[in-house]
Design a protein around this motif. Structure first.
Motif, mmCIF file in Angstrom:
data_model
loop_
_atom_site.group_PDB
_atom_site.id
_atom_site.type_symbol
_atom_site.label_atom_id
_atom_site.label_comp_id
_atom_site.label_asym_id
_atom_site.label_seq_id
_atom_site.Cartn_x
_atom_site.Cartn_y
_atom_site.Cartn_z
ATOM 1 N N GLU A 71 0.801 -1.232 0.000
ATOM 2 C CA GLU A 71 0.000 0.000 0.000
ATOM 3 C C GLU A 71 0.837 1.286 0.000
ATOM 4 O O GLU A 71 0.350 2.349 -0.363
ATOM 5 C CB GLU A 71 -0.933 0.037 1.227
ATOM 6 C CG GLU A 71 -2.165 -0.822 1.093
ATOM 7 C CD GLU A 71 -1.918 -2.259 1.505
ATOM 8 O OE1 GLU A 71 -2.863 -3.066 1.434
ATOM 9 O OE2 GLU A 71 -0.780 -2.589 1.909
ATOM 10 N N SER A 72 2.086 1.217 0.438
ATOM 11 C CA SER A 72 2.968 2.391 0.517
ATOM 12 C C SER A 72 2.283 3.543 1.250
ATOM 13 O O SER A 72 1.882 4.546 0.643
ATOM 14 C CB SER A 72 3.421 2.833 -0.882
ATOM 15 O OG SER A 72 4.236 1.857 -1.490
ATOM 16 N N PRO A 73 2.134 3.455 2.568
ATOM 17 C CA PRO A 73 1.474 4.520 3.339
ATOM 18 C C PRO A 73 2.166 5.872 3.164
ATOM 19 O O PRO A 73 3.348 5.948 2.818
ATOM 20 C CB PRO A 73 1.609 4.029 4.783
ATOM 21 C CG PRO A 73 1.825 2.556 4.674
ATOM 22 C CD PRO A 73 2.593 2.349 3.424
ATOM 23 N N ALA A 74 1.432 6.920 3.438
ATOM 24 C CA ALA A 74 1.998 8.270 3.319
ATOM 25 C C ALA A 74 3.154 8.468 4.284
ATOM 26 O O ALA A 74 4.082 9.228 3.992
ATOM 27 C CB ALA A 74 0.911 9.312 3.583
ATOM 28 N N SER A 75 3.119 7.774 5.421
ATOM 29 C CA SER A 75 4.223 7.865 6.378
ATOM 30 C C SER A 75 4.185 6.700 7.349
ATOM 31 O O SER A 75 3.151 6.037 7.507
ATOM 32 C CB SER A 75 4.172 9.187 7.152
ATOM 33 O OG SER A 75 3.045 9.210 8.002
ATOM 34 N N TYR A 103 11.419 7.380 2.157
ATOM 35 C CA TYR A 103 11.750 5.958 2.256
ATOM 36 C C TYR A 103 11.747 5.333 0.867
ATOM 37 O O TYR A 103 11.166 5.872 -0.069
ATOM 38 C CB TYR A 103 10.827 5.214 3.220
ATOM 39 C CG TYR A 103 9.364 5.056 2.856
ATOM 40 C CD1 TYR A 103 8.945 4.236 1.799
ATOM 41 C CD2 TYR A 103 8.363 5.680 3.611
ATOM 42 C CE1 TYR A 103 7.607 4.061 1.501
ATOM 43 C CE2 TYR A 103 7.026 5.517 3.314
ATOM 44 C CZ TYR A 103 6.648 4.707 2.255
ATOM 45 O OH TYR A 103 5.310 4.545 1.959
ATOM 46 N N SER A 104 12.434 4.219 0.736
ATOM 47 C CA SER A 104 12.496 3.510 -0.541
ATOM 48 C C SER A 104 11.884 2.125 -0.378
ATOM 49 O O SER A 104 11.747 1.612 0.735
ATOM 50 C CB SER A 104 13.944 3.391 -1.028
ATOM 51 O OG SER A 104 14.730 2.662 -0.091
ATOM 52 N N THR A 105 11.509 1.522 -1.494
ATOM 53 C CA THR A 105 10.900 0.196 -1.465
ATOM 54 C C THR A 105 11.574 -0.717 -2.478
ATOM 55 O O THR A 105 12.169 -0.262 -3.453
ATOM 56 C CB THR A 105 9.392 0.253 -1.782
ATOM 57 O OG1 THR A 105 9.206 0.797 -3.109
ATOM 58 C CG2 THR A 105 8.648 1.126 -0.775
ATOM 59 N N ALA A 106 11.492 -2.005 -2.211
ATOM 60 C CA ALA A 106 11.988 -3.020 -3.137
ATOM 61 C C ALA A 106 11.010 -4.185 -3.126
ATOM 62 O O ALA A 106 10.401 -4.485 -2.097
ATOM 63 C CB ALA A 106 13.383 -3.496 -2.721
ATOM 64 N N SER A 107 10.864 -4.833 -4.267
ATOM 65 C CA SER A 107 9.916 -5.940 -4.375
ATOM 66 C C SER A 107 10.340 -7.116 -3.511
ATOM 67 O O SER A 107 11.525 -7.428 -3.388
ATOM 68 C CB SER A 107 9.807 -6.397 -5.837
ATOM 69 O OG SER A 107 9.297 -5.355 -6.638
ATOM 70 N N ALA A 108 9.356 -7.757 -2.907
ATOM 71 C CA ALA A 108 9.584 -8.961 -2.112
ATOM 72 C C ALA A 108 8.583 -10.025 -2.572
ATOM 73 O O ALA A 108 7.713 -9.752 -3.409
ATOM 74 C CB ALA A 108 9.418 -8.667 -0.623
ATOM 75 N N ALA A 138 -4.131 2.038 6.566
ATOM 76 C CA ALA A 138 -4.176 0.576 6.596
ATOM 77 C C ALA A 138 -2.992 -0.029 5.847
ATOM 78 O O ALA A 138 -2.718 0.326 4.702
ATOM 79 C CB ALA A 138 -5.488 0.092 5.983
ATOM 80 N N TRP A 139 -2.299 -0.930 6.520
ATOM 81 C CA TRP A 139 -1.075 -1.541 5.968
ATOM 82 C C TRP A 139 -0.805 -2.841 6.696
ATOM 83 O O TRP A 139 -1.000 -2.928 7.912
ATOM 84 C CB TRP A 139 0.094 -0.575 6.137
ATOM 85 C CG TRP A 139 1.419 -1.100 5.688
ATOM 86 C CD1 TRP A 139 1.843 -1.253 4.400
ATOM 87 C CD2 TRP A 139 2.504 -1.537 6.527
ATOM 88 N NE1 TRP A 139 3.132 -1.743 4.399
ATOM 89 C CE2 TRP A 139 3.556 -1.931 5.675
ATOM 90 C CE3 TRP A 139 2.678 -1.618 7.916
ATOM 91 C CZ2 TRP A 139 4.765 -2.411 6.161
ATOM 92 C CZ3 TRP A 139 3.886 -2.094 8.403
ATOM 93 C CH2 TRP A 139 4.919 -2.482 7.532
ATOM 94 N N SER A 140 -0.381 -3.868 5.973
ATOM 95 C CA SER A 140 -0.123 -5.175 6.576
ATOM 96 C C SER A 140 1.372 -5.375 6.792
ATOM 97 O O SER A 140 2.139 -5.418 5.832
ATOM 98 C CB SER A 140 -0.654 -6.294 5.665
ATOM 99 O OG SER A 140 -2.054 -6.247 5.588
ATOM 100 N N TRP A 141 1.768 -5.509 8.049
ATOM 101 C CA TRP A 141 3.166 -5.754 8.406
ATOM 102 C C TRP A 141 3.374 -7.259 8.489
ATOM 103 O O TRP A 141 2.684 -7.957 9.223
ATOM 104 C CB TRP A 141 3.443 -5.092 9.737
ATOM 105 C CG TRP A 141 4.880 -4.989 10.138
ATOM 106 C CD1 TRP A 141 5.968 -5.471 9.475
ATOM 107 C CD2 TRP A 141 5.378 -4.356 11.316
ATOM 108 N NE1 TRP A 141 7.121 -5.165 10.150
ATOM 109 C CE2 TRP A 141 6.798 -4.487 11.281
ATOM 110 C CE3 TRP A 141 4.780 -3.693 12.389
ATOM 111 C CZ2 TRP A 141 7.613 -3.979 12.289
ATOM 112 C CZ3 TRP A 141 5.598 -3.182 13.385
ATOM 113 C CH2 TRP A 141 6.990 -3.325 13.341
#
Length: 210
Positions: A71-75, A103-108, A138-141
C-alpha cells in the motif's frame, strides 16, 4: 625510483571514491520473507506494536527495514522506548515520522515490499530497548506466530498501557552505512605528492643525462 605506474596509482587513489561501506545490522527480528504472513491492515492502522531487543554496547541506529504489503502509506511513525519492568516505557525516547518521499521500497515475495526507512542518528545505550512502528493508513506488516520475540501493543499514538502480544514482525535495524566519496580537498595532497615525486624523478634524470 618512482615508476610511472606508481604515479598513476596515486592519481587513481586521489581521485577515486571510497568503496561502499556495508551497513551493520544491529538487530534482526528473524521474521522475513520465508516465514512471514500478513497481519490485518485494519489492525495495524489502529495499533502500535513494539518488539524488545537487547544491546551489549552503545550503538547508533540510522535505518530500519520493514516487510509488508504494497500500500505504501503516506508515512510511518517509528519509536524507540526504554524498558520499564519488561514493557516499553509510557513515552518514547525517540519518536519521528518518515514520509513516503523519504523511504524507498523493493519488491519482495508474495506481492509485498521491503521498506527502507532512513532517519537521523538514534543513539542507544547498552541495555534493553523496544522498537515500534505503525503506518498512517491501513497496511499489513509481515508477521509470524508464534515467535520467541517479546512483543507488546497499544492504541497507536496514545500513552495507554501496553498489552502482551504473541506475534513477531519482520524488521531489521542497522547503522545505515553508505558510500562516502573522498572530497577534493582530501584527495589533493595525494595528487600533489604524486606530482612532486614525478618532478623529482625527472630532475634527477636530467642531471644524469647532463
Amino acid at each position: 625510483m618512482l615508476r610511472p605506474i606508481t604515479f598513476a596509482s596515486l592519481l587513481v587513489l586521489a581521485l577515486s571514491p571510497l568503496a561502499p561501506a556495508q551497513a551493520v545490522v544491529i538487530f534482526d527480528s528473524g521474521v522475513d520473507e520465508s516465514n512471514a504472513n500478513d497481519s490485518s491492515p485494519a489492525y495495524l492502522a489502529q495499533y502500535e506494536i513494539a518488539t524488545q531487543f537487547d544491546l551489549t554496547s552503545e550503538v547508533t541506529v540510522r535505518e530500519a527495514t520493514l516487510l509488508g504489503s504494497a500500500e505504501s502509506p503516506a508515512s510511518f511513525t517509528l519509536n524507540f522506548y526504554a524498558d520499564a519492568a519488561g514493557a516499553p516505557a509510557a513515552t518514547a525516547s525517540y519518536s519521528f515520522a518518515v514520509a513516503s518521499a523519504d523511504y524507498s521500497t523493493a519488491s519482495a515475495t508474495g506481492g509485498r515490499l521491503t521498506y527502507t526507512l532512513d532517519f537521523s542518528d538514534v543513539v542507544l545505550a547498552a541495555g534493553t530497548w523496544w522498537f515500534s512502528a505503525y503506518a498512517s493508513s491501513a497496511w499489513s506488516w509481515g508477521a509470524a506466530n508464534p515467535t520467541s520475540l517479546a512483543t507488546q501493543y497499544r492504541t497507536a499514538g496514545s500513552e495507554l498501557s501496553w498489552t502482551a502480544y504473541n506475534r513477531g514482525h519482520a524488521f531489521t535495524l542497522s547503522d545505515g552505512a553508505a558510500t562516502t566519496p573522498i572530497p577534493l580537498p582530501a584527495a589533493a595532497p595525494l595528487l600533489a605528492a604524486g606530482l612532486a615525486g614525478l618532478a623529482l624523478v625527472s630532475r634527477r634524470r636530467s642531471r644524469r643525462a647532463a
